[in-house]
Design a protein around this motif. Structure first.
Motif: not given
Length: 703
Positions: A324-325, A222-224, A315-316, A310-311
Motif C-alpha cells: 500500500r505504501a 488472494k487466490k492462494n 506476514d501478509l 496467525e503468523k
C-alpha cells in the motif's frame, strides 16, 4: 574689384606658411629659392595694381578667344609647356588673360617646378600647390565662398565617415556572432530537455510495469489464500468424520470383547442390568457433553495451526501495508509524471505549432546538387566537400568557396584605422596589398608561428608576437600586408582546425593554453601507442587502443570512449584482436584538417567544458544575470570538482574576476564578500581558458 585683387595678392604673398605632408623632405636651397620667389611675387602684387578687365567687371576670357588654353596638369619644364607659354606671349594685347589669372598661373608653375626639382616628389606634394590656388579662390571671391567651402566641407565629412563605416561593419559582425551563440545555446537546452523527457517516459513505463507486476502478485496471493481456506475447511470436516468413525469402532470392539469374555455369563444379571443402566446413563451424559463440545468447539482449530495461520496472516498484512505504501508512492509519482506529461504535451503542441509556422514561413530545403557545377573541381570535389555534412555545415563550405574566390579577386584591403577596438596588428590607414597565398601556405605559416611561440618564453601578448613574427619573416615593409592577408584567410576558413583555433586565440576568444594542452594530450596519446607497439610495426590491437584511451582519460564515460574508438576505425561487430594503424589517426592534410579521431577528441573537450560550466551554474542556483561573490564561486567549484588543487582553483577564480592570483584575498578574509561579478560574465571568461574536470563529482570512500 580692385580690393578683391589686393586681397588675392596678400594671400599669394604668404603661401610659405602652408604645411606640407609628413614624411616629405625638400632641400634647403630649394626652400630658400621658393621663399624668395614668393616674397618677390608679393612685392610685385603690392606695387603693380591692375584692373581685372577693361570694363571694371570680371573678364569673360577665354570666351572671346579660341587660341588660349588654361594651364593643364603638365610638367612646367616640358617643351609642350614652353610652346604654350610662347604662343600665349605672342597673343595680341587686346585678348590677353586677366592679370590675376596670370599671377596665379605663374605662381602655380613655379611651385610645380620646385616640386619637380625635389628628390622625393610624392603625389600628395604635387597636389599641394593646387590646394593653395583653390584656397586663394575661396578667400578672394566672397560671392562664391560658401559654395566652394561646402565642397571642401563635404569631402572632409566623407573622410571622417569612413572609420565609422568600418566600425559599423565590425559591430554588425559581433552582433551576428552573438545571435549564433544564443541560437547554439538554445539548441543545446532543447536537446537537454528532450533527453530529460525521454528519461521520464522510460521511468513512467518502468513504474507501470512494476505496478502491473504487483497487482498480479496480489491477485495470486488472494487466490492462494482462498485455496488454503478451502483446504483447511475440508481437513476440519474430514477430521470430524474420522473421530466419529474411531468412536464407533471403539464401541464395537468393547461390545465384541464383552460378548466373547467367558466370565460374563457367570455374572449376576441384576448386576449386569444395573451396570448396563449406569453405562447407558454415562453414555447419554457423555453423548450430551460430546454434542455440547461439538456445538461449542466444532469450528476451533488446533493452537499450532492457529499460530501458524496467525503468523502467515501477520506476514501478509505487513506485505499488504508495504504494498500500500509503495502503491501510494507510485500513485503520487504517477500523478507528478502525469502532470509533467501534460506539461510536456503542451510544450510539444507549442513546439509543433511553432514548427508548422516555421515550415509555413521558411524556405524549402535547398538542392545542394546545384553547387556541383559552381564549385571549382566539379561534382567530384563537391562530393568530397559535402560528404557527411548537414545543411549548416554545407552553408559554411559554400561560403568558404565563395569567400576564397572573392579573396583571390581582391588586390588590396582597406585599412581599419587606429581605433581602440581595432587589434594592434591591424591598425593602419590606407590600402594594404593582398599577398594571395594558398591555403597550404597559410597553414604552413601558422604552424611555423606556433613552433616559434612554443619555443620562446611567452612574455608578450599573442597578437604582438604574431606581428613581430611577420616582421621577422617578411620584413617591416610587408608585415602589415601579410597581417591583413592572414587575418582575412583565418577568419574565412572555419573548416581548417589550425586556422579556426589560431583565429580564436588571436582575437582573444580562447586562451593559447587550450591549444597547447590539447596538443600535449594528442602527443601523449601517440607516445602511449608507440610504447604499446613493442614490435615497432606501427600497429596495435583494438583492445590495447581501448586500454590506452581509458588510462589517458580516466574520467570519460564509457560511451565517450566508444565514440573515440569508432572515430579511430572500430566497429561494434569487429573483434578486439583487430589491428589498428595508429599513426594514421594523427595525420593532417595540407589544408590543416585533422583526422576524425583528433576532431572527435576536440569536440568532446568542448562538450565536456560546456557540461562543466553548466554544472557550475546549476550548483550556484542563481539567475544568469545575477551577481556571485568570490566565496560562493569558490564553494561551487569545490562542490562540483572536489579534486581541484589550490593553485588551479585560484587560477579559475582569478580568470573569473579578472584579478591576478597574487592579489586574491585569502580564504576567510572580509574582503572576499566585496568581490562580485555577474554570473554571465564569469562563465564567458571561464570559457576562454583551459578549464576541465580534475576528478569525480563525489569522492569515493576509502577501502
Amino acid at each position: 574689384m580692385a580690393s578683391q585683387h589686393s586681397r588675392c595678392y596678400s594671400i599669394l604673398s604668404g603661401p610659405s606658411s602652408r604645411t606640407r605632408p609628413s614624411g616629405v623632405t625638400i632641400n634647403n636651397s630649394l626652400l630658400e629659392t621658393k621663399s624668395s620667389q614668393k616674397c618677390k611675387l608679393s612685392q610685385k602684387r603690392k606695387t603693380l595694381p591692375f584692373p581685372v578687365s577693361i570694363s571694371g567687371y570680371l573678364s569673360p576670357w577665354p570666351t572671346y578667344t579660341t587660341s588660349q588654353n588654361i594651364l593643364q596638369n603638365a610638367k612646367p619644364c616640358s617643351d609642350r609647356h614652353q610652346k604654350r607659354t610662347s604662343s600665349w606671349q605672342q597673343e595680341p594685347f587686346g585678348i590677353a588673360k586677366p592679370r590675376y589669372l596670370e599671377q596665379l598661373e605663374n605662381y602655380l608653375r613655379k611651385e610645380l617646378l620646385l616640386v619637380e626639382l625635389s628628390k622625393d616628389s610624392a603625389q600628395e606634394l604635387k597636389l599641394q600647390p593646387y590646394r593653395e590656388i583653390f584656397e586663394f579662390f575661396i578667400e578672394d571671391f566672397k560671392t562664391y565662398k560658401p559654395l566652394l567651402s561646402s565642397i571642401t566641407h563635404q569631402r572632409e565629412r566623407i573622410r571622417a565617415l569612413e572609420p565609422l563605416k568600418a566600425k559599423l561593419v565590425t559591430v554588425n559582425e559581433d552582433c551576428n556572432e552573438r545571435i549564433l551563440a544564443m541560437r547554439a545555446e538554445e539548441r543545446y537546452e532543447i536537446s537537454i530537455l528532450k533527453k530529460e523527457k525521454m528519461n521520464l517516459l522510460k521511468l513512467i513505463d518502468k513504474k507501470n510495469e512494476e505496478k502491473i507486476s504487483l497487482q498480479s502478485e496480489v491477485s495470486k496471493l488472494k487466490k492462494n489464500l482462498a485455496e488454503e481456506y478451502l483446504h483447511y475447511l475440508s481437513e476440519r470436516d474430514a477430521r470430524k468424520i474420522l473421530v466419529a468413525d474411531l468412536n464407533e469402532l471403539r464401541y464395537q470392539r468393547e461390545d465384541m470383547s464383552l460378548a466373547q469374555s467367558p466370565g460374563i455369563w457367570g455374572e449376576d444379571p441384576v448386576k449386569l442390568t444395573l451396570a448396563l443402566k449406569m453405562a447407558r446413563q454415562d453414555l447419554t451424559q457423555t453423548q450430551m457433553e460430546l454434542n455440547t463440545m461439538k456445538a461449542n468447539f466444532g469450528d476451533v482449530v488446533p493452537r499450532r495451526d492457529f499460530e501458524m495461520q496467525e503468523k502467515i496472516n501477520r506476514d501478509l498484512q505487513e506485505q499488504l501495508d508495504s504494498l500500500r505504501a509503495d502503491y501510494e508512492e507510485v500513485r503520487k509519482e504517477h500523478e507528478l509524471l502525469l502532470q509533467l506529461h501534460m506539461n510536456t504535451l503542451k510544450e510539444r503542441d507549442q513546439f509543433f505549432s511553432e514548427l508548422q509556422e516555421i515550415q509555413r514561413t521558411s524556405t524549402p530545403r535547398p538542392d545542394w546538387t546545384k553547387c556541383e557545377d559552381v564549385v571549382a573541381g566539379g561534382p567530384e570535389r563537391w562530393q568530397i566537400l559535402a560528404e557527411g555534412k548537414n545543411s549548416d555545415q554545407l552553408v559554411d563550405v559554400l561560403l568558404e568557396e565563395i569567400g576564397e574566390g572573392l579573396l583571390r579577386e581582391k588586390d588590396f584591403f582597406p585599412g581599419l584605422g587606429y581605433g581602440e577596438s581595432i587589434p594592434p596588428f591591424l591598425r593602419f590607414e590606407g590600402l594594404v596589398e593582398n599577398k594571395k597565398p594558398t591555403k597550404k601556405d597559410v597553414v604552413n605559416l601558422l604552424k611555423d608561428a606556433w613552433k616559434e611561440r612554443l619555443t620562446e618564453e611567452q612574455k608578450e601578448r599573442f597578437s604582438d608576437f604574431f606581428f613581430n613574427f611577420l616582421e621577422h619573416r617578411f620584413g617591416p615593409s610587408d608585415a602589415m600586408a601579410w597581417a591583413y592577408t592572414i587575418f582575412e584567410n583565418i577568419k574565412l576558413f572555419h573548416s581548417s582546425d589550425i586556422m579556426s583555433q589560431f583565429y580564436a586565440v588571436l582575437m582573444g576568444k580562447r586562451s593559447e593554453s587550450v591549444y597547447v594542452n590539447q596538443k600535449e594530450i594528442v602527443a601523449q596519446l601517440l607516445k602511449e601507442m608507440i610504447n604499446a607497439d613493442s614490435q615497432n610495426e606501427g600497429m596495435i590491437t583494438m583492445e590495447q587502443f581501448s586500454i590506452i584511451l581509458k588510462s589517458t582519460f580516466p574520467f570519460k564515460k564509457e560511451e565517450k570512449i566508444l565514440e573515440l574508438m569508432e572515430a579511430g576505425g572500430w566497429h561494434p561487430n569487429s573483434n578486439t584482436t583487430d589491428l589498428l594503424t595508429y599513426r594514421a589517426l594523427f595525420l593532417e592534410d595540407e589544408e590543416g584538417r585533422n583526422e576524425p579521431f583528433v576532431q572527435r577528441l576536440w569536440e568532446q573537450y568542448v562538450e565536456e567544458k560546456d557540461e562543466y560550466l553548466q554544472e557550475l551554474k546549476q550548483e550556484l542556483g542563481i539567475e544568469f544575470y545575477s551577481e556571485v561573490t568570490l566565496p560562493r564561486l569558490r564553494g561551487a567549484l569545490m562542490s562540483i570538482d572536489p579534486s581541484l588543487d589550490k593553485q588551479t582553483l585560484n587560477t579559475y577564480i582569478s580568470q573569473a574576476f579578472q584579478c591576478p592570483v597574487s592579489e586574491l584575498p585569502e580564504e576567510g578574509d572580509g574582503k572576499e564578500d566585496s568581490m562580485v561579478v555577474q554570473l554571465r560574465v564569469a562563465l564567458e571568461r571561464l570559457q576562454v581558458i583551459d578549464i576541465r574536470r580534475k576528478g569525480p563529482r563525489e569522492q569515493e570512500p576509502a577501502s
